[in-house]
Write a protein that holds these residues in place. Structure first.
Motif, PDB file in Angstrom:
ATOM      1  N   UNK A   8      -3.518 -13.352  -0.499  1.00 18.44           N
ATOM      2  CA  UNK A   8      -2.225 -12.994  -1.073  1.00 18.44           C
ATOM      3  C   UNK A   8      -2.150 -11.503  -1.367  1.00 18.44           C
ATOM      4  N   UNK A   9      -3.308 -10.919  -1.703  1.00 17.12           N
ATOM      5  CA  UNK A   9      -3.389  -9.484  -2.025  1.00 17.12           C
ATOM      6  C   UNK A   9      -4.577  -8.874  -1.303  1.00 17.12           C
ATOM      7  N   UNK A  23      -4.246  -2.187  10.198  1.00 18.76           N
ATOM      8  CA  UNK A  23      -4.583  -3.341   9.363  1.00 18.76           C
ATOM      9  C   UNK A  23      -3.576  -3.520   8.230  1.00 18.76           C
ATOM     10  N   UNK A  24      -3.147  -2.423   7.633  1.00 24.03           N
ATOM     11  CA  UNK A  24      -2.129  -2.502   6.573  1.00 24.03           C
ATOM     12  C   UNK A  24      -0.863  -3.174   7.097  1.00 24.03           C
ATOM     13  N   UNK A  25      -0.412  -2.738   8.261  1.00 23.04           N
ATOM     14  CA  UNK A  25       0.813  -3.306   8.837  1.00 23.04           C
ATOM     15  C   UNK A  25       0.622  -4.776   9.200  1.00 23.04           C
ATOM     16  N   UNK A  26      -0.524  -5.096   9.802  1.00 23.58           N
ATOM     17  CA  UNK A  26      -0.775  -6.485  10.203  1.00 23.58           C
ATOM     18  C   UNK A  26      -0.821  -7.407   8.990  1.00 23.58           C
ATOM     19  N   UNK A  34      -0.240  -5.367  -0.024  1.00 23.20           N
ATOM     20  CA  UNK A  34      -1.333  -4.475   0.356  1.00 23.20           C
ATOM     21  C   UNK A  34      -1.335  -3.227  -0.517  1.00 23.20           C
ATOM     22  N   UNK A  35      -2.479  -2.962  -1.136  1.00 23.28           N
ATOM     23  CA  UNK A  35      -2.733  -1.677  -1.773  1.00 23.28           C
ATOM     24  C   UNK A  35      -3.392  -0.793  -0.719  1.00 23.28           C
ATOM     25  N   UNK A  47       7.710  -2.749   2.664  1.00 27.06           N
ATOM     26  CA  UNK A  47       8.038  -3.128   1.286  1.00 27.06           C
ATOM     27  C   UNK A  47       6.871  -3.784   0.562  1.00 27.06           C
ATOM     28  N   UNK A  48       5.891  -4.304   1.294  1.00 26.41           N
ATOM     29  CA  UNK A  48       4.743  -4.948   0.674  1.00 26.41           C
ATOM     30  C   UNK A  48       3.518  -4.032   0.599  1.00 26.41           C
ATOM     31  N   UNK A  49       3.656  -2.796   1.032  1.00 25.76           N
ATOM     32  CA  UNK A  49       2.535  -1.853   1.009  1.00 25.76           C
ATOM     33  C   UNK A  49       2.753  -0.831  -0.099  1.00 25.76           C
ATOM     34  N   UNK A  50       1.784  -0.741  -1.002  1.00 26.07           N
ATOM     35  CA  UNK A  50       1.838   0.199  -2.127  1.00 26.07           C
ATOM     36  C   UNK A  50       0.718   1.224  -1.977  1.00 26.07           C
ATOM     37  N   UNK A  51       1.043   2.511  -1.990  1.00 27.90           N
ATOM     38  CA  UNK A  51      -0.002   3.521  -1.795  1.00 27.90           C
ATOM     39  C   UNK A  51      -0.792   3.810  -3.064  1.00 27.90           C
ATOM     40  N   UNK A  52      -2.012   4.262  -2.882  1.00 28.49           N
ATOM     41  CA  UNK A  52      -2.783   4.846  -3.980  1.00 28.49           C
ATOM     42  C   UNK A  52      -3.663   5.943  -3.398  1.00 28.49           C
ATOM     43  N   UNK A  53      -4.071   6.851  -4.258  1.00 31.46           N
ATOM     44  CA  UNK A  53      -4.918   7.969  -3.832  1.00 31.46           C
ATOM     45  C   UNK A  53      -6.382   7.693  -4.168  1.00 31.46           C
ATOM     46  N   UNK A  54      -7.245   8.086  -3.260  1.00 31.74           N
ATOM     47  CA  UNK A  54      -8.678   8.087  -3.548  1.00 31.74           C
ATOM     48  C   UNK A  54      -9.340   9.066  -2.591  1.00 31.74           C
ATOM     49  N   UNK A  55     -10.490   9.539  -2.998  1.00 30.90           N
ATOM     50  CA  UNK A  55     -11.299  10.423  -2.161  1.00 30.90           C
ATOM     51  C   UNK A  55     -12.679   9.791  -2.074  1.00 30.90           C
TER      52      UNK A  55
END
Length: 242
Positions: A8-9, A23-26, A34-35, A47-55
């Motif tokens: 689900x997530x 993979x995010x799109x699929x 999707x985070x 609409x179901x993809x939420x971005x976040x930042x990381x290094x």
């Protein structure tokens, strides 16, 4: 829960890379929330993809990302990062004579240490009783027993290290999480920026489009069982010997 409604997530680390973005799109097309993590904070639009930042080289950024997911942890975590050619254009070594300690350290940081830090902070979020999958994109050339050509020393060694880390994590998680699945995935040779410098020598039909590669990997992920944990598994579901 069946594979039709799992996961689900999901969380994808490396969402702007060729495989990660696909993979995010699929996943989103399967109605998965999707985070999507990247250094820039960019990600595929959906609409179901939420971005976040990381290094990947900054553990604090990975820790912060994990904390943001703690209330609703992902059931699928994919580390889709990787480094073959360095930022300055230096390609994989053809001979031991070309070994450079700084270049080796950069390869290990991206291909082994970074994914290990993602595991360090994401695995504690995983449920003890329910199915979850932690998957890291690896490579067949990280298999010691499959090595017939030599060369590509830093890349091979760093991916072999990743495969060992995955095995270690799988053993540790199985002690407390019976439904845990921790795997390394070999996506094949995919049409991405990572493989671009080496595509001219490939046999016809060996280069896989990104969308197809993502669908192949997703199909493998959906079919994994707890006894697959710790393995290096290819895009077609075949186990690759370490």
């Amino acid at each position: 829960m069946t594979t039709a409604d799992w996961p689900r997530r999901a969380a994808v680390f490396g969402a702007t890379g060729g495989i990660g973005a696909a993979l995010c799109r699929a996943l989103a097309d399967r109605n998965v929330a999707v985070m999507a993590g990247s250094r820039s904070g960019e990600c595929p639009r959906h609409q179901l993809i939420t971005p976040f930042r990381f290094d990947l080289s900054d553990e604090d950024s990975i820790r912060t990302a994990a904390r943001s997911m703690a209330d609703e942890p992902p059931e699928l975590v994919i580390v889709a990062t990787g480094l073959l050619t360095l930022a300055d254009g230096t390609g994989p070594e053809r001979s031991y004579k070309a070994l450079d300690p700084a270049a080796m350290a950069e390869a290990f940081a991206a291909n082994a240490i970074g994914p290990a830090l993602v595991a360090k902070h994401l695995l504690p979020l995983m449920p003890r009783q329910d199915r979850f999958v932690f998957a890291a994109i690896s490579a067949k050339v990280g298999s010691i027993s499959d090595n017939r050509m030599g060369g590509w020393h830093s890349y091979r060694a760093s991916k072999a290290a990743l495969n060992m880390l995955v095995k270690n994590f799988a053993i540790e998680m199985a002690r407390t999480h019976e439904q845990s699945i921790v795997v390394a995935l070999h996506p094949g040779t995919v049409d991405t920026q990572l493989s671009q410098p080496f595509q001219s020598n490939l046999p016809e039909g060996q280069l896989t489009p990104r969308r197809e590669a993502a669908m192949n990997l997703l199909q493998v992920l959906l079919q994994l069982r707890p006894d697959d944990s710790g393995k290096l598994i290819a895009w077609d579901g075949a186990e690759i010997a370490p």
